[in-house]
Design a protein around this motif. Structure first.
Motif, PDB file in Angstrom:
ATOM      1  N   PRO A   1       0.794  -1.232   0.000  1.00  0.00           N
ATOM      2  CA  PRO A   1       0.000   0.000   0.000  1.00  0.00           C
ATOM      3  C   PRO A   1       0.828   1.285   0.000  1.00  0.00           C
ATOM      4  N   GLU A   2       2.098   1.183   0.351  1.00  0.00           N
ATOM      5  CA  GLU A   2       2.950   2.374   0.393  1.00  0.00           C
ATOM      6  C   GLU A   2       3.510   2.751  -0.980  1.00  0.00           C
ATOM      7  N   LYS A   3       3.361   1.887  -1.986  1.00  0.00           N
ATOM      8  CA  LYS A   3       3.925   2.156  -3.313  1.00  0.00           C
ATOM      9  C   LYS A   3       2.914   2.957  -4.151  1.00  0.00           C
ATOM     10  N   PRO A   4       3.338   4.064  -4.758  1.00  0.00           N
ATOM     11  CA  PRO A   4       2.402   4.916  -5.484  1.00  0.00           C
ATOM     12  C   PRO A   4       2.030   4.429  -6.897  1.00  0.00           C
ATOM     13  N   ASP A   5       2.858   3.581  -7.514  1.00  0.00           N
ATOM     14  CA  ASP A   5       2.625   3.223  -8.921  1.00  0.00           C
ATOM     15  C   ASP A   5       1.266   2.586  -9.175  1.00  0.00           C
ATOM     16  N   ALA A   6       0.869   1.645  -8.321  1.00  0.00           N
ATOM     17  CA  ALA A   6      -0.407   0.957  -8.540  1.00  0.00           C
ATOM     18  C   ALA A   6      -1.572   1.940  -8.437  1.00  0.00           C
ATOM     19  N   TYR A   7      -1.495   2.863  -7.477  1.00  0.00           N
ATOM     20  CA  TYR A   7      -2.549   3.869  -7.356  1.00  0.00           C
ATOM     21  C   TYR A   7      -2.575   4.773  -8.592  1.00  0.00           C
ATOM     22  N   PHE A   8      -1.397   5.170  -9.043  1.00  0.00           N
ATOM     23  CA  PHE A   8      -1.308   6.024 -10.232  1.00  0.00           C
ATOM     24  C   PHE A   8      -1.890   5.310 -11.450  1.00  0.00           C
ATOM     25  N   ASN A   9      -1.482   4.057 -11.664  1.00  0.00           N
ATOM     26  CA  ASN A   9      -1.981   3.307 -12.819  1.00  0.00           C
ATOM     27  C   ASN A   9      -3.476   3.028 -12.713  1.00  0.00           C
ATOM     28  N   ARG A  10      -3.938   2.751 -11.501  1.00  0.00           N
ATOM     29  CA  ARG A  10      -5.375   2.528 -11.328  1.00  0.00           C
ATOM     30  C   ARG A  10      -6.136   3.833 -11.568  1.00  0.00           C
ATOM     31  N   GLY A  11      -5.550   4.960 -11.167  1.00  0.00           N
ATOM     32  CA  GLY A  11      -6.155   6.257 -11.477  1.00  0.00           C
ATOM     33  C   GLY A  11      -6.252   6.476 -12.977  1.00  0.00           C
ATOM     34  N   ASN A  12      -5.197   6.117 -13.699  1.00  0.00           N
ATOM     35  CA  ASN A  12      -5.232   6.231 -15.158  1.00  0.00           C
ATOM     36  C   ASN A  12      -6.325   5.349 -15.759  1.00  0.00           C
ATOM     37  N   LEU A  13      -6.456   4.144 -15.226  1.00  0.00           N
ATOM     38  CA  LEU A  13      -7.508   3.239 -15.709  1.00  0.00           C
ATOM     39  C   LEU A  13      -8.883   3.846 -15.450  1.00  0.00           C
ATOM     40  N   HIS A  14      -9.081   4.394 -14.250  1.00  0.00           N
ATOM     41  CA  HIS A  14     -10.369   5.031 -13.949  1.00  0.00           C
ATOM     42  C   HIS A  14     -10.631   6.212 -14.883  1.00  0.00           C
ATOM     43  N   LEU A  15      -9.603   6.970 -15.194  1.00  0.00           N
ATOM     44  CA  LEU A  15      -9.784   8.075 -16.144  1.00  0.00           C
ATOM     45  C   LEU A  15     -10.199   7.540 -17.511  1.00  0.00           C
ATOM     46  N   HIS A  16      -9.525   6.502 -17.957  1.00  0.00           N
ATOM     47  CA  HIS A  16      -9.854   5.895 -19.249  1.00  0.00           C
ATOM     48  C   HIS A  16     -11.308   5.418 -19.275  1.00  0.00           C
ATOM     49  N   LEU A  17     -11.781   4.933 -18.142  1.00  0.00           N
ATOM     50  CA  LEU A  17     -13.147   4.431 -18.037  1.00  0.00           C
ATOM     51  C   LEU A  17     -14.148   5.540 -17.692  1.00  0.00           C
ATOM     52  N   LYS A  18     -13.677   6.785 -17.730  1.00  0.00           N
ATOM     53  CA  LYS A  18     -14.513   7.965 -17.455  1.00  0.00           C
ATOM     54  C   LYS A  18     -15.099   7.937 -16.046  1.00  0.00           C
ATOM     55  N   GLN A  19     -14.233   7.609 -15.075  1.00  0.00           N
ATOM     56  CA  GLN A  19     -14.613   7.594 -13.664  1.00  0.00           C
ATOM     57  C   GLN A  19     -13.703   8.557 -12.892  1.00  0.00           C
ATOM     58  N   PRO A  20     -13.883   9.861 -13.097  1.00  0.00           N
ATOM     59  CA  PRO A  20     -12.954  10.832 -12.512  1.00  0.00           C
ATOM     60  C   PRO A  20     -12.907  10.831 -10.989  1.00  0.00           C
ATOM     61  N   GLU A  21     -14.033  10.550 -10.327  1.00  0.00           N
ATOM     62  CA  GLU A  21     -14.025  10.564  -8.862  1.00  0.00           C
ATOM     63  C   GLU A  21     -13.105   9.464  -8.317  1.00  0.00           C
ATOM     64  N   LEU A  22     -13.175   8.284  -8.932  1.00  0.00           N
ATOM     65  CA  LEU A  22     -12.303   7.188  -8.510  1.00  0.00           C
ATOM     66  C   LEU A  22     -10.850   7.494  -8.854  1.00  0.00           C
ATOM     67  N   ALA A  23     -10.645   8.119 -10.014  1.00  0.00           N
ATOM     68  CA  ALA A  23      -9.285   8.506 -10.409  1.00  0.00           C
ATOM     69  C   ALA A  23      -8.692   9.483  -9.406  1.00  0.00           C
ATOM     70  N   ILE A  24      -9.469  10.459  -9.013  1.00  0.00           N
ATOM     71  CA  ILE A  24      -8.997  11.457  -8.044  1.00  0.00           C
ATOM     72  C   ILE A  24      -8.583  10.780  -6.742  1.00  0.00           C
ATOM     73  N   SER A  25      -9.401   9.862  -6.280  1.00  0.00           N
ATOM     74  CA  SER A  25      -9.094   9.154  -5.039  1.00  0.00           C
ATOM     75  C   SER A  25      -7.751   8.421  -5.140  1.00  0.00           C
ATOM     76  N   ASP A  26      -7.537   7.733  -6.257  1.00  0.00           N
ATOM     77  CA  ASP A  26      -6.273   7.014  -6.425  1.00  0.00           C
ATOM     78  C   ASP A  26      -5.099   7.968  -6.625  1.00  0.00           C
ATOM     79  N   TYR A  27      -5.308   9.034  -7.369  1.00  0.00           N
ATOM     80  CA  TYR A  27      -4.226   9.998  -7.566  1.00  0.00           C
ATOM     81  C   TYR A  27      -3.806  10.637  -6.251  1.00  0.00           C
ATOM     82  N   GLU A  28      -4.777  10.883  -5.378  1.00  0.00           N
ATOM     83  CA  GLU A  28      -4.436  11.459  -4.074  1.00  0.00           C
ATOM     84  C   GLU A  28      -3.524  10.516  -3.279  1.00  0.00           C
ATOM     85  N   LYS A  29      -3.707   9.217  -3.463  1.00  0.00           N
ATOM     86  CA  LYS A  29      -2.862   8.236  -2.776  1.00  0.00           C
ATOM     87  C   LYS A  29      -1.491   8.115  -3.429  1.00  0.00           C
TER      88      LYS A  29
END
Length: 104
Positions: free
Chosen positions: A56-84
């Motif tokens: 959970p301390e590694k940022p890459d998975a959160y960043f990549n999951r945020g990108n996936l959420h953006l691709h899927l047009k889910q900005p709220e979920l992307a924001i949450s992951d980007y904040e992490k």
């Protein structure tokens, strides 16, 4: 750029690695990337979520999951992951997410 079959073969290999060592963070992230490139978004999401549980301390998975959420047009979920994923990926702000999801 790799052929789709190369990504699919790599996904098989990463799954085998995960079966043998469920704590292998890089295998989850790499599986997720291969799944993304083959448009297997559910697999990508599951792998990235597993990666966040393993390390959970590694940022890459959160960043990549945020990108996936953006691709899927889910900005709220992307924001949450980007904040992490900040401050490593500090450019991923709520306004960035909203701008990207509104572009064509």
């Amino acid at each position: 750029h790799k052929d789709k079959k190369d990504y699919e073969k790599a996904m098989v290999d990463y799954r085998k690695t995960i079966e043998q060592s469920s704590g292998f963070y890089a295998a989850y992230v790499n599986l997720a990337l291969c799944a993304y490139f083959t448009e297997n978004y559910d697999v990508s999401l599951q792998a990235l979520t597993s990666a966040t549980k393993v390390k959970p301390e590694k940022p890459d998975a959160y960043f990549n999951r945020g990108n996936l959420h953006l691709h899927l047009k889910q900005p709220e979920l992307a924001i949450s992951d980007y904040e992490k994923s900040t401050p490593v990926y500090a450019f991923c702000t709520p306004s960035y997410c909203l701008t990207v999801t509104k572009s064509p």
